[in-house]
Design a protein around this motif. Structure first.
Motif, PDB file in Angstrom:
ATOM      1  N   LYS A 159      -1.116   2.667  36.532  1.00  0.00           N
ATOM      2  CA  LYS A 159      -0.157   2.729  37.639  1.00  0.00           C
ATOM      3  C   LYS A 159      -0.847   2.944  38.989  1.00  0.00           C
ATOM      4  CE  LYS A 159       4.195   4.946  38.921  1.00  0.00           C
ATOM      5  NZ  LYS A 159       5.203   5.981  38.547  1.00  0.00           N
ATOM      6  N   GLU A 160      -1.849   3.821  39.023  1.00  0.00           N
ATOM      7  CA  GLU A 160      -2.531   4.141  40.282  1.00  0.00           C
ATOM      8  C   GLU A 160      -3.272   2.923  40.849  1.00  0.00           C
ATOM      9  OE1 GLU A 160      -5.927   7.238  41.996  1.00  0.00           O
ATOM     10  OE2 GLU A 160      -5.188   7.465  39.952  1.00  0.00           O
ATOM     11  N   ILE A 161      -4.042   2.233  40.014  1.00  0.00           N
ATOM     12  CA  ILE A 161      -4.789   1.056  40.471  1.00  0.00           C
ATOM     13  C   ILE A 161      -3.825  -0.065  40.857  1.00  0.00           C
ATOM     14  CG2 ILE A 161      -6.444  -0.729  39.791  1.00  0.00           C
ATOM     15  CD1 ILE A 161      -7.759   1.938  40.251  1.00  0.00           C
ATOM     16  N   TYR A 162      -2.776  -0.229  40.080  1.00  0.00           N
ATOM     17  CA  TYR A 162      -1.764  -1.247  40.381  1.00  0.00           C
ATOM     18  C   TYR A 162      -1.169  -1.016  41.778  1.00  0.00           C
ATOM     19  CZ  TYR A 162       2.682  -3.802  40.040  1.00  0.00           C
ATOM     20  OH  TYR A 162       3.753  -4.634  40.276  1.00  0.00           O
ATOM     21  N   ASN A 163      -0.825   0.223  42.084  1.00  0.00           N
ATOM     22  CA  ASN A 163      -0.258   0.548  43.399  1.00  0.00           C
ATOM     23  C   ASN A 163      -1.274   0.336  44.523  1.00  0.00           C
ATOM     24  OD1 ASN A 163       2.229   1.226  42.314  1.00  0.00           O
ATOM     25  ND2 ASN A 163       1.745   3.407  42.121  1.00  0.00           N
ATOM     26  N   GLN A 164      -2.537   0.688  44.268  1.00  0.00           N
ATOM     27  CA  GLN A 164      -3.590   0.497  45.279  1.00  0.00           C
ATOM     28  C   GLN A 164      -3.772  -0.990  45.598  1.00  0.00           C
ATOM     29  OE1 GLN A 164      -7.221   2.386  43.972  1.00  0.00           O
ATOM     30  NE2 GLN A 164      -6.327   4.439  43.989  1.00  0.00           N
ATOM     31  N   PHE A 165      -3.805  -1.808  44.568  1.00  0.00           N
ATOM     32  CA  PHE A 165      -3.960  -3.251  44.765  1.00  0.00           C
ATOM     33  C   PHE A 165      -2.774  -3.828  45.544  1.00  0.00           C
ATOM     34  CE2 PHE A 165      -7.180  -4.863  41.363  1.00  0.00           C
ATOM     35  CZ  PHE A 165      -8.107  -3.937  41.824  1.00  0.00           C
ATOM     36  N   ASN A 166      -1.584  -3.407  45.187  1.00  0.00           N
ATOM     37  CA  ASN A 166      -0.399  -3.917  45.872  1.00  0.00           C
ATOM     38  C   ASN A 166      -0.371  -3.508  47.343  1.00  0.00           C
ATOM     39  OD1 ASN A 166       0.782  -5.397  43.814  1.00  0.00           O
ATOM     40  ND2 ASN A 166       1.938  -3.668  43.010  1.00  0.00           N
ATOM     41  N   GLU A 167      -0.809  -2.281  47.623  1.00  0.00           N
ATOM     42  CA  GLU A 167      -0.877  -1.828  49.018  1.00  0.00           C
ATOM     43  C   GLU A 167      -1.864  -2.672  49.820  1.00  0.00           C
ATOM     44  OE1 GLU A 167       0.911   0.393  50.803  1.00  0.00           O
ATOM     45  OE2 GLU A 167       2.196   0.458  49.017  1.00  0.00           O
ATOM     46  N   ALA A 168      -3.007  -2.997  49.206  1.00  0.00           N
ATOM     47  CA  ALA A 168      -4.016  -3.824  49.881  1.00  0.00           C
ATOM     48  C   ALA A 168      -3.479  -5.228  50.148  1.00  0.00           C
ATOM     49  CB  ALA A 168      -5.279  -3.891  49.026  1.00  0.00           C
ATOM     50  N   LEU A 169      -2.732  -5.772  49.190  1.00  0.00           N
ATOM     51  CA  LEU A 169      -2.148  -7.103  49.363  1.00  0.00           C
ATOM     52  C   LEU A 169      -1.098  -7.112  50.478  1.00  0.00           C
ATOM     53  CD1 LEU A 169      -1.714  -8.252  45.639  1.00  0.00           C
ATOM     54  CD2 LEU A 169      -3.294  -9.190  47.322  1.00  0.00           C
ATOM     55  N   LYS A 170      -0.278  -6.071  50.508  1.00  0.00           N
ATOM     56  CA  LYS A 170       0.745  -5.966  51.570  1.00  0.00           C
ATOM     57  C   LYS A 170       0.101  -5.822  52.940  1.00  0.00           C
ATOM     58  CE  LYS A 170       4.336  -3.911  48.638  1.00  0.00           C
ATOM     59  NZ  LYS A 170       5.086  -2.672  48.318  1.00  0.00           N
ATOM     60  N   SER A 171      -0.963  -5.031  53.011  1.00  0.00           N
ATOM     61  CA  SER A 171      -1.672  -4.832  54.273  1.00  0.00           C
ATOM     62  C   SER A 171      -2.294  -6.145  54.756  1.00  0.00           C
ATOM     63  CB  SER A 171      -2.754  -3.763  54.096  1.00  0.00           C
ATOM     64  OG  SER A 171      -3.499  -3.592  55.272  1.00  0.00           O
ATOM     65  N   ARG A 172      -2.887  -6.903  53.841  1.00  0.00           N
ATOM     66  CA  ARG A 172      -3.486  -8.188  54.188  1.00  0.00           C
ATOM     67  C   ARG A 172      -2.422  -9.169  54.683  1.00  0.00           C
ATOM     68  NH1 ARG A 172      -6.502 -11.003  49.339  1.00  0.00           N
ATOM     69  NH2 ARG A 172      -4.406 -11.738  48.841  1.00  0.00           N
ATOM     70  N   SER A 173      -1.294  -9.167  53.994  1.00  0.00           N
ATOM     71  CA  SER A 173      -0.202 -10.063  54.375  1.00  0.00           C
ATOM     72  C   SER A 173       0.382  -9.681  55.733  1.00  0.00           C
ATOM     73  CB  SER A 173       0.890 -10.025  53.302  1.00  0.00           C
ATOM     74  OG  SER A 173       1.962 -10.864  53.639  1.00  0.00           O
ATOM     75  N   ALA A 174       0.464  -8.376  56.002  1.00  0.00           N
ATOM     76  CA  ALA A 174       1.023  -7.904  57.274  1.00  0.00           C
ATOM     77  C   ALA A 174       0.148  -8.321  58.457  1.00  0.00           C
ATOM     78  CB  ALA A 174       1.183  -6.387  57.237  1.00  0.00           C
ATOM     79  N   ARG A 175      -1.137  -8.463  58.224  1.00  0.00           N
ATOM     80  CA  ARG A 175      -2.051  -8.903  59.284  1.00  0.00           C
ATOM     81  C   ARG A 175      -2.035 -10.421  59.453  1.00  0.00           C
ATOM     82  NH1 ARG A 175      -5.417  -5.222  56.553  1.00  0.00           N
ATOM     83  NH2 ARG A 175      -6.638  -6.956  55.674  1.00  0.00           N
ATOM     84  N   GLY A 176      -1.306 -11.104  58.575  1.00  0.00           N
ATOM     85  CA  GLY A 176      -1.249 -12.557  58.641  1.00  0.00           C
ATOM     86  C   GLY A 176      -2.471 -13.220  58.030  1.00  0.00           C
ATOM     87  N   HIS A 177      -3.202 -12.480  57.214  1.00  0.00           N
ATOM     88  CA  HIS A 177      -4.405 -13.012  56.569  1.00  0.00           C
ATOM     89  C   HIS A 177      -4.096 -13.487  55.149  1.00  0.00           C
ATOM     90  CE1 HIS A 177      -7.142 -10.341  59.337  1.00  0.00           C
ATOM     91  NE2 HIS A 177      -6.486 -11.293  60.001  1.00  0.00           N
ATOM     92  N   TYR A 178      -4.905 -14.426  54.687  1.00  0.00           N
ATOM     93  CA  TYR A 178      -4.801 -14.837  53.287  1.00  0.00           C
ATOM     94  C   TYR A 178      -6.205 -15.112  52.763  1.00  0.00           C
ATOM     95  CZ  TYR A 178      -5.324 -19.702  54.918  1.00  0.00           C
ATOM     96  OH  TYR A 178      -5.783 -20.862  55.490  1.00  0.00           O
TER      97      TYR A 178
ATOM     98  N   CYS B  89     -13.505 -16.185  51.116  1.00  0.00           N
ATOM     99  CA  CYS B  89     -13.344 -16.028  52.560  1.00  0.00           C
ATOM    100  C   CYS B  89     -11.904 -15.630  52.854  1.00  0.00           C
ATOM    101  CB  CYS B  89     -13.739 -17.286  53.333  1.00  0.00           C
ATOM    102  SG  CYS B  89     -12.508 -18.590  53.293  1.00  0.00           S
ATOM    103  N   ILE B  90     -11.724 -14.946  53.962  1.00  0.00           N
ATOM    104  CA  ILE B  90     -10.402 -14.529  54.432  1.00  0.00           C
ATOM    105  C   ILE B  90     -10.104 -15.300  55.713  1.00  0.00           C
ATOM    106  CG2 ILE B  90      -8.944 -12.601  55.168  1.00  0.00           C
ATOM    107  CD1 ILE B  90      -9.833 -12.351  52.284  1.00  0.00           C
ATOM    108  N   ARG B  91      -8.946 -15.910  55.773  1.00  0.00           N
ATOM    109  CA  ARG B  91      -8.535 -16.647  56.966  1.00  0.00           C
ATOM    110  C   ARG B  91      -7.305 -15.998  57.597  1.00  0.00           C
ATOM    111  NH1 ARG B  91     -10.919 -21.868  57.212  1.00  0.00           N
ATOM    112  NH2 ARG B  91     -11.934 -22.513  55.261  1.00  0.00           N
ATOM    113  N   ASP B  92      -7.148 -16.203  58.908  1.00  0.00           N
ATOM    114  CA  ASP B  92      -5.952 -15.700  59.585  1.00  0.00           C
ATOM    115  C   ASP B  92      -4.866 -16.772  59.547  1.00  0.00           C
ATOM    116  OD1 ASP B  92      -6.550 -17.576  61.538  1.00  0.00           O
ATOM    117  OD2 ASP B  92      -7.335 -16.105  62.970  1.00  0.00           O
ATOM    118  N   LYS B  93      -3.750 -16.492  60.225  1.00  0.00           N
ATOM    119  CA  LYS B  93      -2.621 -17.419  60.179  1.00  0.00           C
ATOM    120  C   LYS B  93      -2.940 -18.767  60.817  1.00  0.00           C
ATOM    121  CE  LYS B  93      -0.634 -15.347  64.345  1.00  0.00           C
ATOM    122  NZ  LYS B  93       0.546 -14.673  64.922  1.00  0.00           N
ATOM    123  N   ASP B  94      -3.977 -18.811  61.671  1.00  0.00           N
ATOM    124  CA  ASP B  94      -4.403 -20.071  62.290  1.00  0.00           C
ATOM    125  C   ASP B  94      -5.516 -20.753  61.493  1.00  0.00           C
ATOM    126  OD1 ASP B  94      -2.633 -19.744  64.482  1.00  0.00           O
ATOM    127  OD2 ASP B  94      -4.058 -18.338  65.400  1.00  0.00           O
TER     128      ASP B  94
END
Length: 198
Positions: free
Chosen positions: A100-119, A155-160
């Protein structure tokens, strides 16, 4: 007269001996070579013995167990890394492989990445090596620490679609140390990732 009494005594003793023999045969069964099935009273004892031996094997975690574990650990590693690279907002396919702990950590990281407009763009090349660093049993819980060396293109890209980090043309070697855990008394054979060491 004495001879007749002795004769009757012999007959009585023979009858008693025969009765005892028949009773023993009924209890123990008759041996006729290979027996296809053990008598019912022994089935329960056999099952209990096999069950105890199975528990003992699980607790020892010998070289054969370790070899099988590492096969699964490599698959789990690739599944988790690939799942994390997907551009969903949460972990999906590898959920059962995470506590449960690792699952929540991963999901938080994914949400944070998405909030920045990165993929993320991640291509998993393969696991170069996976070695058990240590294994430790605490009560009924067995923890196994594994050192992974793998290769990915990331690699990580932004929304552009501009590259924020990584290189889509370069293979990168990554070093990870993960801790997997399972309850040795559970009928569920699956392991879960419980910690990522830095």
């Amino acid at each position: 007269m004495n001879y007749s009494f002795e004769y009757i005594d012999i007959i009585l003793l023979a009858m008693i001996a025969g009765f005892i023999f028949l009773r023993l045969r009924g209890i123990l069964g008759k041996r006729t070579g290979f027996e296809a099935k053990a008598p019912p009273q022994f089935d329960k004892i056999l099952k209990e013995a096999v069950s105890k031996q199975t528990v003992k094997i699980k607790e020892t975690f010998d070289k054969k167990d370790q070899k099988e574990f590492l096969k699964g650990a490599k698959i789990a590693y690739e599944t988790i890394i690939t799942d994390f690279s997907d551009n969903d907002n949460k972990i999906t396919s590898s959920k059962t492989l995470l506590n449960k702990e690792i699952y929540n950590q991963f999901n938080e990281a994914l949400k944070s990445r998405s909030a920045r407009g990165h993929y993320a763009e991640i291509t998993f090349i393969g696991v170069n090596s996976a070695e058990i660093k240590e294994h430790k049993k605490i009560d009924k819980i067995l923890n196994v620490t594994v050192d992974f060396i793998a290769e990915v293109i990331t690699c990580i890209r932004d929304k552009d679609k501009k590259i924020v980090s990584g290189d889509p043309e370069k293979i990168k070697k990554i070093y990870d140390t993960w801790v997997f855990s399972r309850d040795t008394t559970s009928a569920n054979p699956n392991w879960q990732l419980v910690n990522i060491l830095t």
